[in-house]
Scaffold this motif. Structure first.
Motif, PDB file in Angstrom:
ATOM      1  N   ASP A  21       0.866  -1.184   0.000  1.00 16.41           N
ATOM      2  CA  ASP A  21       0.000   0.000   0.000  1.00 16.41           C
ATOM      3  C   ASP A  21       0.900   1.230   0.000  1.00 16.41           C
ATOM      4  O   ASP A  21       1.597   1.500   0.979  1.00 16.41           O
ATOM      5  CB  ASP A  21      -0.904  -0.004   1.245  1.00 16.41           C
ATOM      6  N   ALA A  22       0.911   1.965  -1.092  1.00 19.31           N
ATOM      7  CA  ALA A  22       1.777   3.137  -1.235  1.00 19.31           C
ATOM      8  C   ALA A  22       1.493   4.190  -0.180  1.00 19.31           C
ATOM      9  O   ALA A  22       2.366   4.994   0.148  1.00 19.31           O
ATOM     10  CB  ALA A  22       1.627   3.724  -2.631  1.00 19.31           C
ATOM     11  N   GLU A  23       0.279   4.192   0.393  1.00 18.25           N
ATOM     12  CA  GLU A  23      -0.085   5.209   1.373  1.00 18.25           C
ATOM     13  C   GLU A  23       0.120   4.751   2.812  1.00 18.25           C
ATOM     14  O   GLU A  23      -0.058   5.535   3.741  1.00 18.25           O
ATOM     15  CB  GLU A  23      -1.553   5.609   1.146  1.00 18.25           C
ATOM     16  N   ASP A  24       0.511   3.479   2.993  1.00 16.70           N
ATOM     17  CA  ASP A  24       0.700   2.924   4.337  1.00 16.70           C
ATOM     18  C   ASP A  24       2.167   2.540   4.537  1.00 16.70           C
ATOM     19  O   ASP A  24       2.598   1.508   4.045  1.00 16.70           O
ATOM     20  CB  ASP A  24      -0.206   1.709   4.533  1.00 16.70           C
ATOM     21  N   PRO A  25       2.933   3.374   5.272  1.00 11.13           N
ATOM     22  CA  PRO A  25       4.347   3.063   5.490  1.00 11.13           C
ATOM     23  C   PRO A  25       4.539   1.709   6.192  1.00 11.13           C
ATOM     24  O   PRO A  25       5.599   1.100   6.059  1.00 11.13           O
ATOM     25  CB  PRO A  25       4.854   4.195   6.381  1.00 11.13           C
ATOM     26  N   GLY A  26       3.549   1.225   6.902  1.00 15.63           N
ATOM     27  CA  GLY A  26       3.644  -0.073   7.565  1.00 15.63           C
ATOM     28  C   GLY A  26       3.790  -1.217   6.569  1.00 15.63           C
ATOM     29  O   GLY A  26       4.382  -2.260   6.884  1.00 15.63           O
ATOM     30  N   SER A  27       3.266  -1.050   5.363  1.00  9.73           N
ATOM     31  CA  SER A  27       3.374  -2.125   4.361  1.00  9.73           C
ATOM     32  C   SER A  27       4.729  -2.093   3.642  1.00  9.73           C
ATOM     33  O   SER A  27       5.045  -3.008   2.883  1.00  9.73           O
ATOM     34  CB  SER A  27       2.228  -2.034   3.351  1.00  9.73           C
ATOM     35  N   ASP A  28       5.538  -1.055   3.916  1.00  8.16           N
ATOM     36  CA  ASP A  28       6.882  -0.998   3.327  1.00  8.16           C
ATOM     37  C   ASP A  28       7.710  -2.214   3.749  1.00  8.16           C
ATOM     38  O   ASP A  28       8.576  -2.671   3.009  1.00  8.16           O
ATOM     39  CB  ASP A  28       7.613   0.285   3.728  1.00  8.16           C
ATOM     40  N   LEU A  29       7.427  -2.708   4.933  1.00  7.63           N
ATOM     41  CA  LEU A  29       8.144  -3.886   5.427  1.00  7.63           C
ATOM     42  C   LEU A  29       7.948  -5.071   4.475  1.00  7.63           C
ATOM     43  O   LEU A  29       8.894  -5.798   4.174  1.00  7.63           O
ATOM     44  CB  LEU A  29       7.660  -4.255   6.835  1.00  7.63           C
ATOM     45  N   PHE A  30       6.709  -5.249   3.986  1.00  9.24           N
ATOM     46  CA  PHE A  30       6.437  -6.341   3.050  1.00  9.24           C
ATOM     47  C   PHE A  30       7.205  -6.125   1.741  1.00  9.24           C
ATOM     48  O   PHE A  30       7.745  -7.073   1.174  1.00  9.24           O
ATOM     49  CB  PHE A  30       4.941  -6.476   2.769  1.00  9.24           C
ATOM     50  N   LEU A  31       7.256  -4.884   1.300  1.00  8.11           N
ATOM     51  CA  LEU A  31       7.978  -4.569   0.068  1.00  8.11           C
ATOM     52  C   LEU A  31       9.473  -4.852   0.248  1.00  8.11           C
ATOM     53  O   LEU A  31      10.102  -5.475  -0.606  1.00  8.11           O
ATOM     54  CB  LEU A  31       7.752  -3.103  -0.313  1.00  8.11           C
ATOM     55  N   ARG A  32      10.018  -4.414   1.376  1.00  7.17           N
ATOM     56  CA  ARG A  32      11.447  -4.650   1.647  1.00  7.17           C
ATOM     57  C   ARG A  32      11.740  -6.150   1.791  1.00  7.17           C
ATOM     58  O   ARG A  32      12.752  -6.640   1.300  1.00  7.17           O
ATOM     59  CB  ARG A  32      11.877  -3.918   2.908  1.00  7.17           C
ATOM     60  N   LEU A  33      10.864  -6.833   2.477  1.00  8.90           N
ATOM     61  CA  LEU A  33      11.036  -8.273   2.651  1.00  8.90           C
ATOM     62  C   LEU A  33      10.984  -8.985   1.289  1.00  8.90           C
ATOM     63  O   LEU A  33      11.807  -9.854   0.990  1.00  8.90           O
ATOM     64  CB  LEU A  33       9.971  -8.828   3.591  1.00  8.90           C
ATOM     65  N   GLY A  34      10.025  -8.608   0.466  1.00  7.97           N
ATOM     66  CA  GLY A  34       9.898  -9.198  -0.877  1.00  7.97           C
ATOM     67  C   GLY A  34      11.123  -8.922  -1.727  1.00  7.97           C
ATOM     68  O   GLY A  34      11.631  -9.812  -2.419  1.00  7.97           O
ATOM     69  N   TYR A  35      11.628  -7.682  -1.640  1.00 10.40           N
ATOM     70  CA  TYR A  35      12.816  -7.314  -2.400  1.00 10.40           C
ATOM     71  C   TYR A  35      14.029  -8.119  -1.914  1.00 10.40           C
ATOM     72  O   TYR A  35      14.807  -8.642  -2.705  1.00 10.40           O
ATOM     73  CB  TYR A  35      13.074  -5.813  -2.288  1.00 10.40           C
ATOM     74  N   SER A  36      14.186  -8.233  -0.601  1.00 12.79           N
ATOM     75  CA  SER A  36      15.305  -9.000  -0.048  1.00 12.79           C
ATOM     76  C   SER A  36      15.223 -10.471  -0.460  1.00 12.79           C
ATOM     77  O   SER A  36      16.237 -11.092  -0.800  1.00 12.79           O
ATOM     78  CB  SER A  36      15.321  -8.908   1.478  1.00 12.79           C
ATOM     79  N   LEU A  37      14.031 -11.015  -0.430  1.00 11.78           N
ATOM     80  CA  LEU A  37      13.832 -12.400  -0.838  1.00 11.78           C
ATOM     81  C   LEU A  37      14.172 -12.573  -2.322  1.00 11.78           C
ATOM     82  O   LEU A  37      14.834 -13.535  -2.707  1.00 11.78           O
ATOM     83  CB  LEU A  37      12.396 -12.833  -0.550  1.00 11.78           C
ATOM     84  N   ALA A  38      13.746 -11.635  -3.143  1.00 19.94           N
ATOM     85  CA  ALA A  38      14.039 -11.700  -4.580  1.00 19.94           C
ATOM     86  C   ALA A  38      15.552 -11.634  -4.823  1.00 19.94           C
ATOM     87  O   ALA A  38      16.096 -12.376  -5.646  1.00 19.94           O
ATOM     88  CB  ALA A  38      13.322 -10.575  -5.322  1.00 19.94           C
ATOM     89  N   ARG A  39      16.256 -10.761  -4.100  1.00 22.05           N
ATOM     90  CA  ARG A  39      17.727 -10.678  -4.225  1.00 22.05           C
ATOM     91  C   ARG A  39      18.374 -12.011  -3.816  1.00 22.05           C
ATOM     92  O   ARG A  39      19.282 -12.498  -4.481  1.00 22.05           O
ATOM     93  CB  ARG A  39      18.284  -9.548  -3.348  1.00 22.05           C
ATOM     94  N   ALA A  40      17.891 -12.566  -2.714  1.00 23.18           N
ATOM     95  CA  ALA A  40      18.444 -13.841  -2.246  1.00 23.18           C
ATOM     96  C   ALA A  40      18.215 -14.946  -3.283  1.00 23.18           C
ATOM     97  O   ALA A  40      19.106 -15.767  -3.538  1.00 23.18           O
ATOM     98  CB  ALA A  40      17.826 -14.223  -0.912  1.00 23.18           C
ATOM     99  N   LEU A  41      17.035 -14.960  -3.880  1.00 26.22           N
ATOM    100  CA  LEU A  41      16.753 -15.961  -4.920  1.00 26.22           C
ATOM    101  C   LEU A  41      17.661 -15.759  -6.140  1.00 26.22           C
ATOM    102  O   LEU A  41      18.121 -16.728  -6.750  1.00 26.22           O
ATOM    103  CB  LEU A  41      15.287 -15.895  -5.344  1.00 26.22           C
ATOM    104  N   ALA A  42      17.921 -14.506  -6.482  1.00 21.81           N
ATOM    105  CA  ALA A  42      18.798 -14.205  -7.617  1.00 21.81           C
ATOM    106  C   ALA A  42      20.211 -14.705  -7.330  1.00 21.81           C
ATOM    107  O   ALA A  42      20.856 -15.322  -8.191  1.00 21.81           O
ATOM    108  CB  ALA A  42      18.806 -12.709  -7.906  1.00 21.81           C
ATOM    109  N   VAL A  43      20.695 -14.460  -6.120  1.00 21.10           N
ATOM    110  CA  VAL A  43      22.032 -14.929  -5.737  1.00 21.10           C
ATOM    111  C   VAL A  43      22.068 -16.455  -5.767  1.00 21.10           C
ATOM    112  O   VAL A  43      23.009 -17.063  -6.278  1.00 21.10           O
ATOM    113  CB  VAL A  43      22.436 -14.375  -4.351  1.00 21.10           C
ATOM    114  N   ARG A  44      21.029 -17.072  -5.231  1.00 17.14           N
ATOM    115  CA  ARG A  44      20.970 -18.538  -5.222  1.00 17.14           C
ATOM    116  C   ARG A  44      20.990 -19.096  -6.641  1.00 17.14           C
ATOM    117  O   ARG A  44      21.676 -20.083  -6.919  1.00 17.14           O
ATOM    118  CB  ARG A  44      19.724 -19.021  -4.493  1.00 17.14           C
TER     119      ARG A  44
END
Length: 189
Positions: A86-109
């Motif tokens: 949710d672009a208007e809810d900073p609390g959902s940024d955690l999900f975005l960051r988590l998803g991005y980190s997971l995607a980076r980890a998958l790319a490295v793997r």
């Protein structure tokens, strides 16, 4: 436009930098705020985005306003990550960051797996060369064994001929020796 002619699927690309374990690895991001867009639709689109942008991993971001009901805030399916944000809810940024980190980890793997596969292929190719070399040794030994066998047969035939001749000569020699002894026995010594 990406690798697919006239195709712009793949909203942005993230290239892992030189400080990464997998520098140069690409992941593609696709974001949607379209009502009725299902997880199945998202999976098809992120797969096409990966292909179009030559990325190893995809990150699909659903808007919280239009995300499919019942979808977890962060979900991984194979090599892709799906996030509700949710672009208007900073609390959902955690999900975005988590998803991005997971995607980076998958790319490295995926890069590490590719490197491991490359090492495995190299090891297999070397083993194949050793086996081929060993097989040529078998051919050499087989040729030598055939020659030994051929020469052995010749030797056996020759031995048999010699045995027959010697067997034939023994009675002659005995007879002549007896004749000489008889002559010497009758002659003064």
């Amino acid at each position: 436009v990406g690798r697919i002619k006239n195709c712009k699927i793949g909203d942005c690309i993230v290239e892992l930098g030189p400080e990464s374990v997998a520098p140069g690895t690409m992941l593609v991001v696709e974001a949607k705020e379209v009502a009725g867009y299902s997880l199945k639709d998202a999976r098809l689109e992120i797969a096409m985005a990966r292909d179009n942008r030559a990325a190893s991993v995809g990150l699909f971001i659903f808007s919280s306003k239009t995300a499919p009901a019942g979808l977890d805030p962060v979900r991984r399916i194979d090599g892709d990550v799906f996030v509700i944000w949710d672009a208007e809810d900073p609390g959902s940024d955690l999900f975005l960051r988590l998803g991005y980190s997971l995607a980076r980890a998958l790319a490295v793997r995926s890069v590490k797996e590719s490197q491991n596969h490359a090492e495995d292929v190299l090891a297999l190719e070397q083993a194949i060369l050793h086996v081929e070399k060993g097989l040529s040794g078998f051919e050499e030994l087989e040729t030598s064994a055939e020659q030994v066998n051929k020469h052995g047969e010749k030797m056996l035939k020759r031995l048999e001929l010699m045995r027959r001749e010697l067997d034939r000569q023994i009675p002659v020699l005995k007879e002549r020796t007896a004749a000489i002894k008889a002559q010497q026995g009758g002659a003064p010594g």
